[in-house]
Design a protein around this motif. Structure first.
Motif, PDB file in Angstrom:
ATOM      1  N   CYS A 172       0.831  -1.206   0.000  1.00 21.99           N
ATOM      2  CA  CYS A 172       0.000   0.000   0.000  1.00 21.99           C
ATOM      3  C   CYS A 172       0.865   1.255   0.000  1.00 21.99           C
ATOM      4  N   LEU A 173       0.352   2.299  -0.649  1.00 21.99           N
ATOM      5  CA  LEU A 173       1.056   3.578  -0.753  1.00 21.99           C
ATOM      6  C   LEU A 173       0.104   4.705  -0.389  1.00 21.99           C
ATOM      7  N   ASP A 174       0.693   5.828   0.085  1.00 17.84           N
ATOM      8  CA  ASP A 174      -0.133   7.005   0.300  1.00 17.84           C
ATOM      9  C   ASP A 174      -0.165   7.838  -0.980  1.00 17.84           C
ATOM     10  N   ALA A 175      -0.762   9.001  -0.921  1.00 18.94           N
ATOM     11  CA  ALA A 175      -0.931   9.825  -2.127  1.00 18.94           C
ATOM     12  C   ALA A 175       0.390  10.298  -2.714  1.00 18.94           C
ATOM     13  N   SER A 176       1.438  10.343  -1.884  1.00 21.94           N
ATOM     14  CA  SER A 176       2.743  10.789  -2.374  1.00 21.94           C
ATOM     15  C   SER A 176       3.584   9.637  -2.909  1.00 21.94           C
ATOM     16  N   GLY A 177       3.058   8.419  -2.831  1.00 21.78           N
ATOM     17  CA  GLY A 177       3.801   7.268  -3.329  1.00 21.78           C
ATOM     18  C   GLY A 177       4.686   6.609  -2.291  1.00 21.78           C
ATOM     19  N   THR A 178       4.534   6.988  -1.028  1.00 20.58           N
ATOM     20  CA  THR A 178       5.325   6.403   0.049  1.00 20.58           C
ATOM     21  C   THR A 178       4.634   5.157   0.583  1.00 20.58           C
ATOM     22  N   ALA A 179       5.407   4.114   0.836  1.00 22.41           N
ATOM     23  CA  ALA A 179       4.843   2.873   1.363  1.00 22.41           C
ATOM     24  C   ALA A 179       4.303   3.095   2.777  1.00 22.41           C
ATOM     25  N   ILE A 180       3.090   2.630   3.021  1.00 19.81           N
ATOM     26  CA  ILE A 180       2.459   2.772   4.332  1.00 19.81           C
ATOM     27  C   ILE A 180       1.777   1.463   4.698  1.00 19.81           C
ATOM     28  N   SER A 181       1.284   1.389   5.935  1.00 21.00           N
ATOM     29  CA  SER A 181       0.511   0.233   6.370  1.00 21.00           C
ATOM     30  C   SER A 181      -0.817   0.200   5.621  1.00 21.00           C
ATOM     31  N   CYS A 182      -1.286  -0.999   5.327  1.00 18.79           N
ATOM     32  CA  CYS A 182      -2.552  -1.139   4.607  1.00 18.79           C
ATOM     33  C   CYS A 182      -3.761  -0.989   5.523  1.00 18.79           C
ATOM     34  N   THR A 183      -3.540  -0.996   6.839  1.00 18.41           N
ATOM     35  CA  THR A 183      -4.673  -1.067   7.768  1.00 18.41           C
ATOM     36  C   THR A 183      -5.006   0.278   8.414  1.00 18.41           C
ATOM     37  N   GLY A 184      -4.533   1.371   7.849  1.00 17.62           N
ATOM     38  CA  GLY A 184      -4.780   2.686   8.437  1.00 17.62           C
ATOM     39  C   GLY A 184      -6.217   3.148   8.239  1.00 17.62           C
ATOM     40  N   ALA A 185      -6.604   4.151   9.039  1.00 12.48           N
ATOM     41  CA  ALA A 185      -7.932   4.765   8.943  1.00 12.48           C
ATOM     42  C   ALA A 185      -7.773   6.257   8.710  1.00 12.48           C
ATOM     43  N   GLY A 186      -8.862   6.936   8.379  1.00 10.82           N
ATOM     44  CA  GLY A 186      -8.810   8.373   8.144  1.00 10.82           C
ATOM     45  C   GLY A 186      -7.831   8.701   7.031  1.00 10.82           C
ATOM     46  N   ALA A 187      -6.892   9.609   7.336  1.00 15.18           N
ATOM     47  CA  ALA A 187      -5.880   9.973   6.343  1.00 15.18           C
ATOM     48  C   ALA A 187      -4.925   8.820   6.065  1.00 15.18           C
ATOM     49  N   GLY A 188      -4.951   7.790   6.928  1.00 14.65           N
ATOM     50  CA  GLY A 188      -4.059   6.647   6.756  1.00 14.65           C
ATOM     51  C   GLY A 188      -4.599   5.559   5.843  1.00 14.65           C
ATOM     52  N   VAL A 189      -5.823   5.726   5.342  1.00 13.35           N
ATOM     53  CA  VAL A 189      -6.343   4.753   4.374  1.00 13.35           C
ATOM     54  C   VAL A 189      -5.515   4.862   3.092  1.00 13.35           C
ATOM     55  N   PRO A 190      -4.978   3.761   2.599  1.00 12.04           N
ATOM     56  CA  PRO A 190      -4.090   3.836   1.416  1.00 12.04           C
ATOM     57  C   PRO A 190      -4.752   4.499   0.216  1.00 12.04           C
ATOM     58  N   ALA A 191      -3.941   5.271  -0.492  1.00 11.36           N
ATOM     59  CA  ALA A 191      -4.415   5.881  -1.741  1.00 11.36           C
ATOM     60  C   ALA A 191      -4.214   4.936  -2.916  1.00 11.36           C
ATOM     61  N   VAL A 192      -3.202   4.076  -2.811  1.00 12.12           N
ATOM     62  CA  VAL A 192      -2.887   3.108  -3.866  1.00 12.12           C
ATOM     63  C   VAL A 192      -2.663   1.749  -3.213  1.00 12.12           C
ATOM     64  N   VAL A 193      -3.269   0.727  -3.774  1.00 13.99           N
ATOM     65  CA  VAL A 193      -3.080  -0.639  -3.291  1.00 13.99           C
ATOM     66  C   VAL A 193      -2.620  -1.493  -4.471  1.00 13.99           C
ATOM     67  N   ARG A 194      -1.554  -2.270  -4.245  1.00 14.88           N
ATOM     68  CA  ARG A 194      -0.978  -3.090  -5.310  1.00 14.88           C
ATOM     69  C   ARG A 194      -1.042  -4.572  -4.960  1.00 14.88           C
ATOM     70  N   LEU A 195      -1.255  -5.375  -5.992  1.00 15.25           N
ATOM     71  CA  LEU A 195      -1.301  -6.821  -5.848  1.00 15.25           C
ATOM     72  C   LEU A 195      -0.281  -7.423  -6.812  1.00 15.25           C
ATOM     73  N   ALA A 196       0.737  -8.105  -6.271  1.00 20.79           N
ATOM     74  CA  ALA A 196       1.802  -8.687  -7.096  1.00 20.79           C
ATOM     75  C   ALA A 196       1.487 -10.140  -7.416  1.00 20.79           C
ATOM     76  N   LEU A 197       1.507 -10.473  -8.703  1.00 15.25           N
ATOM     77  CA  LEU A 197       1.195 -11.814  -9.178  1.00 15.25           C
ATOM     78  C   LEU A 197       2.395 -12.412  -9.899  1.00 15.25           C
ATOM     79  N   THR A 198       2.559 -13.724  -9.763  1.00 15.22           N
ATOM     80  CA  THR A 198       3.551 -14.471 -10.531  1.00 15.22           C
ATOM     81  C   THR A 198       2.812 -15.592 -11.238  1.00 15.22           C
ATOM     82  N   VAL A 199       2.736 -15.492 -12.571  1.00 14.69           N
ATOM     83  CA  VAL A 199       1.907 -16.402 -13.361  1.00 14.69           C
ATOM     84  C   VAL A 199       2.789 -17.386 -14.124  1.00 14.69           C
ATOM     85  N   HIS A 200       2.397 -18.653 -14.104  1.00 12.06           N
ATOM     86  CA  HIS A 200       3.138 -19.715 -14.781  1.00 12.06           C
ATOM     87  C   HIS A 200       2.432 -20.095 -16.078  1.00 12.06           C
ATOM     88  N   ASP A 201       3.229 -20.329 -17.123  1.00  9.54           N
ATOM     89  CA  ASP A 201       2.675 -20.789 -18.393  1.00  9.54           C
ATOM     90  C   ASP A 201       2.382 -22.283 -18.280  1.00  9.54           C
TER      91      ASP A 201
END
Length: 221
Positions: A172-201
């Motif tokens: 999770c990232l805040d609005a400035s692109g800094t990594a933050i905890s995903c479980t924040g509230a108020g201003a701490g709610v993530p602005a960006v959430v990423r999901l990393a996948l590794t896919v096999h052929d």
């Protein structure tokens, strides 16, 4: 006076057939051309198979990305209490990422649960409906399936991908692109959430798995 001497005509060279040298040269040239053409054809076929394999892998990623981006854009669980503080004057955001997971199918484990408030009434006094969506990984032989399970309002389960080599990870990232905890509230709610996948052929043509990061941006403020 002596009559001119007549020359005897030479033996004419036969034009039907090849000499041994000509035949050896022809066979050698054909061999060189055949080797070159075989290399080109094999390279084309190998590239075509690899491309088709990557397209198969990326199809899962594109399918999952459509759901992920929409769900992250929706996150924002609202408090039922109106905050009249200066500069707020709204229903504040509660924790919206990393919530308790929905009931999952057998064998599945939660990766992350997103939540948001859904308003179905125009009355400001009516409480919103809580919507929760859990992304989960379920083992399937040597790989994992990626599931999207929606509970509470309009429950449903979709299988988004079926050839993951590892359980997806979330950041999770805040609005400035800094990594933050995903479980924040108020201003701490993530602005960006990423999901990393590794896919096999699954066809086995590509030894190296296809890696992708799905990124979604929250719309609510």
């Amino acid at each position: 006076m002596n009559a001119p001497r007549l020359r005897r005509p030479g033996r004419l060279r036969a034009d039907d057939g090849f000499t041994l040298v000509e035949m050896i040269m022809t066979v050698s040239i054909m061999g060189i051309v055949s080797v070159a053409l075989t290399g080109i054809v094999l390279s084309y076929l190998r590239n075509t198979v690899d491309t088709e394999a990557r397209l198969t892998e990326s199809h899962d990623v594109q399918f999952a990305a459509a759901y992920w981006q929409r769900d992250v854009a929706s996150i924002g669980v609202r408090s039922a209490t109106y905050d009249t503080s200066p500069g707020v004057h709204s229903f504040p955001l509660l924790q919206s990422v990393g919530l308790a997971p929905c009931a999952l199918p057998a064998g599945a484990s939660a990766v992350v649960t997103l939540g948001w408030s859904e308003y179905s009434s125009l009355s400001s006094t009516d409480p919103p409906t809580l919507v929760k969506v859990t992304y989960a990984a379920r083992p399937s032989g040597a790989v994992y399936q990626l599931l999207r399970v929606r509970c509470l309002s309009q429950p449903s389960t979709e299988q988004l991908a079926d050839n993951l080599t590892a359980v997806p990870t979330v950041s999770c990232l805040d609005a400035s692109g800094t990594a933050i905890s995903c479980t924040g509230a108020g201003a701490g709610v993530p602005a960006v959430v990423r999901l990393a996948l590794t896919v096999h052929d699954s066809s086995g043509h590509n030894v190296t798995p296809y890696q992708a990061t799905l990124s979604g941006e929250r719309r609510q403020t």
